[in-house]
Design a protein around this motif. Structure first.
Motif, mmCIF file in Angstrom:
data_model
loop_
_atom_site.group_PDB
_atom_site.id
_atom_site.type_symbol
_atom_site.label_atom_id
_atom_site.label_comp_id
_atom_site.label_asym_id
_atom_site.label_seq_id
_atom_site.Cartn_x
_atom_site.Cartn_y
_atom_site.Cartn_z
ATOM 1 N N VAL A 1 3.859 8.232 -2.975
ATOM 2 C CA VAL A 1 4.729 7.288 -2.268
ATOM 3 C C VAL A 1 4.591 7.479 -0.758
ATOM 4 O O VAL A 1 4.273 8.573 -0.286
ATOM 5 C CB VAL A 1 6.212 7.478 -2.676
ATOM 6 C CG1 VAL A 1 6.407 7.179 -4.155
ATOM 7 C CG2 VAL A 1 6.694 8.885 -2.348
ATOM 8 N N ASP B 1 1.727 4.896 -6.184
ATOM 9 C CA ASP B 1 2.324 4.169 -7.283
ATOM 10 C C ASP B 1 2.751 2.781 -6.804
ATOM 11 O O ASP B 1 2.923 2.551 -5.600
ATOM 12 C CB ASP B 1 3.563 4.905 -7.811
ATOM 13 C CG ASP B 1 3.204 6.202 -8.542
ATOM 14 O OD1 ASP B 1 2.050 6.316 -9.006
ATOM 15 O OD2 ASP B 1 4.078 7.078 -8.638
ATOM 16 N N ASP B 2 2.931 1.866 -7.751
ATOM 17 C CA ASP B 2 3.430 0.530 -7.419
ATOM 18 C C ASP B 2 4.830 0.627 -6.814
ATOM 19 O O ASP B 2 5.621 1.519 -7.139
ATOM 20 C CB ASP B 2 3.501 -0.346 -8.666
ATOM 21 C CG ASP B 2 2.141 -0.670 -9.250
ATOM 22 O OD1 ASP B 2 1.124 -0.328 -8.610
ATOM 23 O OD2 ASP B 2 2.094 -1.268 -10.336
ATOM 24 N N THR B 3 5.141 -0.322 -5.920
ATOM 25 C CA THR B 3 6.489 -0.425 -5.348
ATOM 26 C C THR B 3 6.931 -1.878 -5.408
ATOM 27 O O THR B 3 6.190 -2.752 -5.864
ATOM 28 C CB THR B 3 6.504 0.041 -3.872
ATOM 29 O OG1 THR B 3 5.829 -0.932 -3.059
ATOM 30 C CG2 THR B 3 5.826 1.397 -3.708
ATOM 31 N N SER B 4 8.112 -2.136 -4.931
ATOM 32 C CA SER B 4 8.600 -3.514 -4.872
ATOM 33 C C SER B 4 7.846 -4.323 -3.822
ATOM 34 O O SER B 4 7.876 -5.549 -3.825
ATOM 35 C CB SER B 4 10.103 -3.525 -4.547
ATOM 36 O OG SER B 4 10.348 -2.868 -3.301
ATOM 37 N N LYS B 5 7.126 -3.634 -2.918
ATOM 38 C CA LYS B 5 6.414 -4.306 -1.828
ATOM 39 C C LYS B 5 4.944 -4.557 -2.136
ATOM 40 O O LYS B 5 4.330 -5.440 -1.529
ATOM 41 C CB LYS B 5 6.533 -3.480 -0.548
ATOM 42 C CG LYS B 5 7.952 -3.359 -0.020
ATOM 43 C CD LYS B 5 7.979 -2.573 1.286
ATOM 44 C CE LYS B 5 9.403 -2.470 1.821
ATOM 45 N NZ LYS B 5 9.440 -1.685 3.100
#
Length: 329
Positions: A327, A82-86
């Protein structure tokens, strides 16, 4: 399970091992989990079987998910993140957005594997095995899968947009993409045979139905009866029909076989990237061979899947074994 799945339990001779390069032998091992997770194959097979029981499309979805993982920076499970802040992951890249499926199936398999063998089996190996089972349980061939891949710690939407071939690209461009990954024209024709199962949305082939390459006419290579059927599925308009689905192989839609190649010879390939295989003498000759000799297709498909599943793998101390496939740890 319904007989439409035509599950076959006869296994073709597994001489694919001889086709692997020495470097692959060094990185991956056919017996990698024999001691640490001996029930792995059974767990994966049962989970995929259960998924197909409720959704016949899932076989093609798992196979496609594996291809989209390996073709983008190697087989390291990046498509599952999934997308992350990084980082912005690959799930929302144009080739995957609203079309990549099967993440929940991989989550379920991972949960079951974790119960039996905690922190032992990578999500990448699970996805690779799930793709094999998807083919096998829909009547296709069986091949031994070398294991020992580890999971990557990042993903890239940009890489997915740049590296995955599009269904409207010319054959020369698609072939170049395969060669850049260490695959070849034969692998392209063989792996395209995965389109013997599954569906595609109107958005991926509507360019062939009305105004092909700006001609104001349909693609002249498209069979007339198929054209009429597709135009009913994808009527002209404002794009509201774009999500509508058509089978990649309307003859044996849920059966993994060589009918895909017969369709190409009858000008009934759904995607432009499928039918263009008949426009080149080299790829067309392979299409003809696979249409005539199903066992040759099964043999070569297994070998090409081993090559695909060995691209850019992480082994040893590289990467990690994710506890959750979505994740990093």
């Amino acid at each position: 399970m319904d007989s439409k799945y035509s599950i076959q339990f006869s296994i073709l001779p597994l001489f694919f091992l001889l086709l692997l390069s020495p470097s692959v032998y060094c990185q991956l091992d056919y017996y990698y989990y024999d001691n640490t997770c001996p029930d792995l194959t059974r767990i994966v097979r049962y989970s995929v079987y259960s998924a197909l029981w409720t959704d016949a499309r899932m076989a093609a979805s798992l196979l496609r998910l594996h291809f989209h993982d390996c073709f983008v920076d190697g087989c390291e499970g990046s498509v599952l993140l999934d997308d992350t802040s990084k980082f912005k992951g690959e799930k929302n890249a144009f080739p995957n957005r609203n079309s990549a499926r099967g993440f929940e199936v991989i989550d379920d398999i991972k949960a079951n594997v974790e119960k039996a063998c905690p922190s032992t089996v990578s999500c990448t190996d699970i996805l690779t095995l799930a793709a094999r089972e998807a083919v096998y349980l829909t009547g296709g061939t069986y091949w031994s899968v070398p294991l020992g891949r580890r999971d990557g710690k990042t993903a890239s939407e940009k890489s997915a947009n740049e590296q995955l071939p599009a269904p409207v690209e010319p054959l020369q461009n698609i072939t170049a993409r395969f060669i850049s990954k260490g695959l070849n024209a034969k692998d392209l024709v063989v792996l395209s045979g995965a389109h013997t199962i599954g569906f595609a949305s109107c958005a991926n082939f509507k360019n062939r139905l009305v105004n092909f390459k700006g001609s104001g006419k349909p693609d002249p290579t498209l069979d007339s009866s198929l054209l009429q059927n597709l135009q009913s599925i994808c009527p002209k308009g404002d794009g509201s029909s774009d999500p509508n689905l058509a089978p990649l192989d309307p003859v044996t839609t849920n059966q993994f076989d060589n009918v895909y190649y017969k369709n190409l010879m009858n000008n009934s390939g759904l995607l432009q990237s499928d039918q263009i295989l008949m426009g080149d003498s080299n790829t067309a000759s392979m299409v003809i061979n696979y249409s005539n000799y199903p066992y040759l297709f099964y043999q070569d498909f297994g070998a090409s899947m081993i090559k695909l599943g060995s691209l850019g793998v992480l082994t040893g101390q590289n990467g990690e074994i994710r506890k959750n496939c979505r994740v990093v740890n």
